[in-house]
Scaffold this motif. Structure first.
Motif: not given
Ligand SMILES: [Mg+2]
Length: 233
Positions: A7-11, A171-173, A179-189, A194-196
């Motif tokens: 879990l990402d934290a900020d936002d 990875m959720i963020g 949070d998303v593109v590098p995690a996918l590139d690392a082979g994770l889901h 999105p935040h405001t």
């Protein structure tokens, strides 16, 4: 099967960018005798980008970037009261109360019964530790990681440190760039919530068709369940 949720934290768990937006607006006001607001915004972002490699992310880096921006736009000695105001902006950012976003506490608590949960955040180490402690989530999650930057190799290191299987980890963020593109590139889901408001440095657009977007953290349990069943979503 997903057994671990990062879990990402900020936002993602709590409000963060809104506080930086306020501090940036205060900087534009503070430097208004010397420059128009859009110029202040542009210099802050440009100098922050140059400074990330040296000072990293977070509030202390924001303070140093703000002092450098003031010197740049004033074009000479920065008045003591301007320096003092910038330090105060930093203190305010470091000490604001942690406000969990809607649905976070109950969703994280419910996910914890069946999943290993690890907060993965970047930024100022001391500030992030304080926020994790103040969030009330420290007792619910299994662990946390404060990384220097969220790169593919940083995700690989998190997997290794915790003995995780990428295919069983999501990875959720709120940041596609971190949070998303590098995690996918690392082979994770990965899933994007999105935040405001997002920092301009993190604000990328991509038509990457691997990206899953959820409207709220409340949608995470159902999405994870769909991955358990092997249903693509
Ligand atoms: Mg974030």
């Amino acid at each position: 099967m997903i057994d671990t949720i990062l879990l990402d934290a900020d936002d993602t768990l709590w409000e963060s960018q809104a506080h930086f937006d306020k501090a940036e607006a205060a900087m534009a006001e503070l430097l208004s005798p010397w420059a128009e607001a859009p110029v202040v915004d542009e210099r802050l972002l440009a100098i922050a980008r140059q400074n990330i490699a040296v000072w990293g992310y977070g509030v202390k880096s924001f303070v140093l970037t703000s002092l450098e921006t003031a010197a740049d736009l004033i074009g000479g000695d920065v008045p003591a009261e301007v320096q003092a105001t910038i330090l105060d902006l930093g203190r305010t950012l470091m000490t604001h109360p942690v406000e969990l976003l809607d649905g976070v506490y109950e969703t994280v608590e419910s996910l914890s019964s069946q999943h290993r949960l690890i907060i993965v955040t970047k930024g100022d180490n001391q500030h992030q530790r304080r926020k994790i402690a103040a969030s009330g989530l420290e007792a619910i999650v299994n662990s946390y990681e404060i990384v220097i930057d969220k790169t593919v190799s940083a995700y690989h290191e998190v997997l290794t440190r915790h003995g995780l299987d990428a295919e069983r980890t999501i990875m959720i963020g709120n940041s596609l760039a971190s949070d998303v593109v590098p995690a996918l590139d690392a082979g994770l889901h990965a899933a994007h919530i999105p935040h405001t408001s997002i920092w301009a440095h993190e604000d990328i657009t991509t038509d990457d068709d691997r990206i899953v977007t959820l409207a709220s953290i409340r949608d995470v349990p159902e999405h994870v369940a769909s991955l358990q069943e092997g249903t693509p979503s």
